[in-house]
Design a protein around this motif. Structure first.
Motif, PDB file in Angstrom:
ATOM      1  N   ALA A   1       0.838  -1.204   0.000  1.00 18.87           N
ATOM      2  CA  ALA A   1       0.000   0.000   0.000  1.00 18.87           C
ATOM      3  C   ALA A   1       0.870   1.251   0.000  1.00 18.87           C
ATOM      4  CB  ALA A   1      -0.921  -0.014   1.212  1.00 18.87           C
ATOM      5  N   HIS A   2       1.947   1.236   0.756  1.00 25.82           N
ATOM      6  CA  HIS A   2       2.844   2.395   0.792  1.00 25.82           C
ATOM      7  C   HIS A   2       3.543   2.594  -0.557  1.00 25.82           C
ATOM      8  CE1 HIS A   2       2.435   3.761   4.877  1.00 25.82           C
ATOM      9  NE2 HIS A   2       2.701   2.571   5.378  1.00 25.82           N
ATOM     10  N   ILE A   3       3.889   1.497  -1.237  1.00 24.11           N
ATOM     11  CA  ILE A   3       4.480   1.639  -2.569  1.00 24.11           C
ATOM     12  C   ILE A   3       3.501   2.346  -3.504  1.00 24.11           C
ATOM     13  CG2 ILE A   3       5.093   0.362  -4.656  1.00 24.11           C
ATOM     14  CD1 ILE A   3       6.668  -1.557  -3.067  1.00 24.11           C
ATOM     15  N   LEU A   4       2.241   1.914  -3.462  1.00 29.49           N
ATOM     16  CA  LEU A   4       1.237   2.517  -4.342  1.00 29.49           C
ATOM     17  C   LEU A   4       1.047   4.002  -4.059  1.00 29.49           C
ATOM     18  CD1 LEU A   4      -1.429  -0.341  -4.358  1.00 29.49           C
ATOM     19  CD2 LEU A   4       0.009   0.374  -6.267  1.00 29.49           C
ATOM     20  N   LEU A   5       1.329   4.423  -2.838  1.00 25.67           N
ATOM     21  CA  LEU A   5       1.201   5.833  -2.470  1.00 25.67           C
ATOM     22  C   LEU A   5       2.534   6.573  -2.567  1.00 25.67           C
ATOM     23  CD1 LEU A   5      -1.185   5.465   0.614  1.00 25.67           C
ATOM     24  CD2 LEU A   5      -1.746   6.394  -1.634  1.00 25.67           C
ATOM     25  N   ASN A   6       3.537   5.914  -3.187  1.00 25.31           N
ATOM     26  CA  ASN A   6       4.856   6.509  -3.370  1.00 25.31           C
ATOM     27  C   ASN A   6       5.476   6.936  -2.038  1.00 25.31           C
ATOM     28  OD1 ASN A   6       7.065   7.307  -4.912  1.00 25.31           O
ATOM     29  ND2 ASN A   6       6.297   9.401  -5.147  1.00 25.31           N
ATOM     30  N   GLN A   7       5.439   6.016  -1.099  1.00 20.86           N
ATOM     31  CA  GLN A   7       6.024   6.233   0.227  1.00 20.86           C
ATOM     32  C   GLN A   7       7.068   5.140   0.470  1.00 20.86           C
ATOM     33  OE1 GLN A   7       2.412   6.007   2.558  1.00 20.86           O
ATOM     34  NE2 GLN A   7       1.830   8.131   2.125  1.00 20.86           N
ATOM     35  N   PRO A   8       8.226   5.239  -0.209  1.00 16.72           N
ATOM     36  CA  PRO A   8       9.192   4.139  -0.197  1.00 16.72           C
ATOM     37  C   PRO A   8       9.783   3.827   1.174  1.00 16.72           C
ATOM     38  CG  PRO A   8      10.131   6.093  -1.235  1.00 16.72           C
ATOM     39  CD  PRO A   8       8.672   6.365  -1.060  1.00 16.72           C
ATOM     40  N   SER A   9      10.047   4.833   1.977  1.00 17.57           N
ATOM     41  CA  SER A   9      10.655   4.566   3.286  1.00 17.57           C
ATOM     42  C   SER A   9       9.719   3.757   4.169  1.00 17.57           C
ATOM     43  CB  SER A   9      11.026   5.883   3.970  1.00 17.57           C
ATOM     44  OG  SER A   9      12.011   6.577   3.226  1.00 17.57           O
ATOM     45  N   GLN A  10       8.436   4.128   4.186  1.00 15.16           N
ATOM     46  CA  GLN A  10       7.459   3.377   4.979  1.00 15.16           C
ATOM     47  C   GLN A  10       7.276   1.967   4.414  1.00 15.16           C
ATOM     48  OE1 GLN A  10       7.171   6.562   3.815  1.00 15.16           O
ATOM     49  NE2 GLN A  10       5.525   7.653   4.903  1.00 15.16           N
ATOM     50  N   ALA A  11       7.327   1.857   3.075  1.00 14.18           N
ATOM     51  CA  ALA A  11       7.188   0.543   2.448  1.00 14.18           C
ATOM     52  C   ALA A  11       8.344  -0.370   2.851  1.00 14.18           C
ATOM     53  CB  ALA A  11       7.129   0.690   0.933  1.00 14.18           C
ATOM     54  N   LEU A  12       9.563   0.156   2.773  1.00  7.34           N
ATOM     55  CA  LEU A  12      10.740  -0.646   3.121  1.00  7.34           C
ATOM     56  C   LEU A  12      10.673  -1.111   4.570  1.00  7.34           C
ATOM     57  CD1 LEU A  12      13.455  -1.780   2.220  1.00  7.34           C
ATOM     58  CD2 LEU A  12      14.509   0.400   2.896  1.00  7.34           C
ATOM     59  N   LYS A  13      10.269  -0.231   5.446  1.00  9.53           N
ATOM     60  CA  LYS A  13      10.156  -0.593   6.863  1.00  9.53           C
ATOM     61  C   LYS A  13       9.143  -1.720   7.060  1.00  9.53           C
ATOM     62  CE  LYS A  13       9.103   1.428  11.404  1.00  9.53           C
ATOM     63  NZ  LYS A  13       8.712   2.681  12.125  1.00  9.53           N
ATOM     64  N   ALA A  14       8.015  -1.649   6.369  1.00  9.59           N
ATOM     65  CA  ALA A  14       6.982  -2.678   6.504  1.00  9.59           C
ATOM     66  C   ALA A  14       7.472  -4.019   5.953  1.00  9.59           C
ATOM     67  CB  ALA A  14       5.708  -2.240   5.795  1.00  9.59           C
ATOM     68  N   PHE A  15       8.129  -3.995   4.798  1.00 10.25           N
ATOM     69  CA  PHE A  15       8.642  -5.234   4.211  1.00 10.25           C
ATOM     70  C   PHE A  15       9.708  -5.875   5.104  1.00 10.25           C
ATOM     71  CE2 PHE A  15       7.479  -3.266  -0.095  1.00 10.25           C
ATOM     72  CZ  PHE A  15       6.287  -3.969  -0.163  1.00 10.25           C
ATOM     73  N   GLU A  16      10.543  -5.052   5.712  1.00 10.97           N
ATOM     74  CA  GLU A  16      11.583  -5.580   6.596  1.00 10.97           C
ATOM     75  C   GLU A  16      10.968  -6.181   7.858  1.00 10.97           C
ATOM     76  OE1 GLU A  16      14.185  -2.205   6.973  1.00 10.97           O
ATOM     77  OE2 GLU A  16      15.471  -2.879   5.318  1.00 10.97           O
ATOM     78  N   ARG A  17       9.887  -5.576   8.332  1.00 10.50           N
ATOM     79  CA  ARG A  17       9.201  -6.144   9.487  1.00 10.50           C
ATOM     80  C   ARG A  17       8.592  -7.500   9.110  1.00 10.50           C
ATOM     81  NH1 ARG A  17       6.866  -4.121  14.298  1.00 10.50           N
ATOM     82  NH2 ARG A  17       6.590  -5.981  15.590  1.00 10.50           N
ATOM     83  N   ALA A  18       8.059  -7.604   7.896  1.00 14.88           N
ATOM     84  CA  ALA A  18       7.449  -8.861   7.448  1.00 14.88           C
ATOM     85  C   ALA A  18       8.484  -9.978   7.387  1.00 14.88           C
ATOM     86  CB  ALA A  18       6.797  -8.667   6.082  1.00 14.88           C
ATOM     87  N   SER A  19       9.633  -9.705   6.770  1.00 10.47           N
ATOM     88  CA  SER A  19      10.654 -10.749   6.654  1.00 10.47           C
ATOM     89  C   SER A  19      11.323 -11.029   7.991  1.00 10.47           C
ATOM     90  CB  SER A  19      11.701 -10.361   5.609  1.00 10.47           C
ATOM     91  OG  SER A  19      12.418  -9.200   6.003  1.00 10.47           O
ATOM     92  N   GLY A  20      11.286 -10.068   8.917  1.00  9.91           N
ATOM     93  CA  GLY A  20      11.804 -10.320  10.252  1.00  9.91           C
ATOM     94  C   GLY A  20      10.928 -11.296  11.026  1.00  9.91           C
ATOM     95  N   LEU A  21       9.635 -11.259  10.766  1.00  7.95           N
ATOM     96  CA  LEU A  21       8.698 -12.160  11.434  1.00  7.95           C
ATOM     97  C   LEU A  21       8.680 -13.544  10.797  1.00  7.95           C
ATOM     98  CD1 LEU A  21       5.769  -9.643  11.973  1.00  7.95           C
ATOM     99  CD2 LEU A  21       7.105 -10.732  13.788  1.00  7.95           C
TER     100      LEU A  21
END
Length: 295
Positions: free
Chosen positions: A154-174
């Motif tokens: 969702a953050h990628i679609l809204l052109n919010q790369p920093s928030q997107a990266l943080k969310a993806f890193e949280r996903a792979s951390g879990l």
């Protein structure tokens, strides 16, 4: 379904039929009315059958059974969740939204319902609404890797790369083997100009999922951009990726998979190489743009 329940249904059907055809003065035959315990047992049995069909990929049949479940057990949110999942998988999005709303009315503190609504909003190209729903769900369950992945998209679609990266890193951390989340980290990093780190993460993805088309092609484009000795590996990986998934030859399909403009441009330059002409032509012949996947 128990034989007792089947006999009960038969008696109900017989009673209804006779009562509709006998004259008004005739004696109405005895009609068996199942008690609440039997209704609940039947509803749960049907729900189990629907869940089995869903696991087998028979979503439309599962939706029909799940609809019967919620008729028998209208106050059980699990039935509505099952119905919504079956409706989503059979592309009945509006109906799924109604089912999810009903489930949330019955169980507002169920994080899974919020996540499902967020995923549905994302599929319907409503990323801002998706973020609100997903974040509410994560307040109830902060360890759901798939929810963080949807949040990143969702953050990628809204052109919010920093928030997107943080969310993806949280996903792979879990979830350590969540290669799709690591892949999308690399997508963000590439667009931010951090090509070497993107390459590192795509190689990490391929250690988990070596035959995945997307990271093979994305890595190929990144290596092609690097040039030099990396060119031969880039050509080899690009040909392999197109054989695995011809749709990646299409810029529109890459965009559906959230590839940014920089990566798509580099990939197009890679496809123009004479060594890839046969693979590109074959992929163009086999591509099916209508088969694009939802987010």
């Amino acid at each position: 379904m128990s034989s007792r329940w089947l006999r009960a249904l038969a008696r109900v059907a017989l009673g209804l039929t006779l009562s509709q055809t006998l004259p008004a003065q005739a004696l109405v035959p005895y009609t068996y009315v199942p008690n609440p315990t039997e209704l609940q047992g039947a509803g749960l049995g049907i729900a189990q059958a629907a869940a089995r069909l869903l696991r087998l990929g028979q979503a439309e049949d599962a939706a029909r059974l799940a609809a019967l479940t919620v008729q028998l057990l209208p106050a059980d949110p699990r039935g509505w969740m099952l119905l919504a999942e079956a409706q989503l998988r059979s592309n009945q999005r509006q109906e799924a939204a109604v089912s999810l709303a009903r489930a949330k009315d019955l169980d507002p503190n169920n994080a899974g319902i919020w996540f499902a609504e967020g995923s549905l909003a994302l599929r319907d190209s409503r990323p801002e609404q998706a973020i609100g729903l997903l974040e509410q769900g994560l307040r109830l369950d902060s360890r759901n890797a798939s929810a963080y992945f949807d949040l990143g998209n969702a953050h990628i679609l809204l052109n919010q790369p920093s928030q997107a990266l943080k969310a993806f890193e949280r996903a792979s951390g879990l979830r350590k083997d969540f290669w799709e989340a690591i892949n999308n980290q690399a997508l963000v990093l590439y667009e931010q100009g951090n090509v070497e780190e993107a390459i590192s993460r795509w190689r990490r993805v391929l250690r988990i999922k070596p035959d995945a088309a997307e990271p093979n092609l994305a890595l190929a484009a990144s290596l092609f951009r690097r040039g030099g000795e990396a060119r031969s590996e880039a050509l080899e990986r690009a040909g392999k990726a197109l054989d695995l998934e011809p749709n990646y030859v299409l810029d529109s399909y890459q965009k559906e998979q959230l590839w940014g403009p920089k990566l798509r441009t580099t990939t197009q330059q890679l496809f123009e190489q004479q060594e890839l002409k046969a693979q590109v032509d074959r992929a163009m012949a086999n591509a099916s743009p209508e088969d694009g996947l939802d987010l």
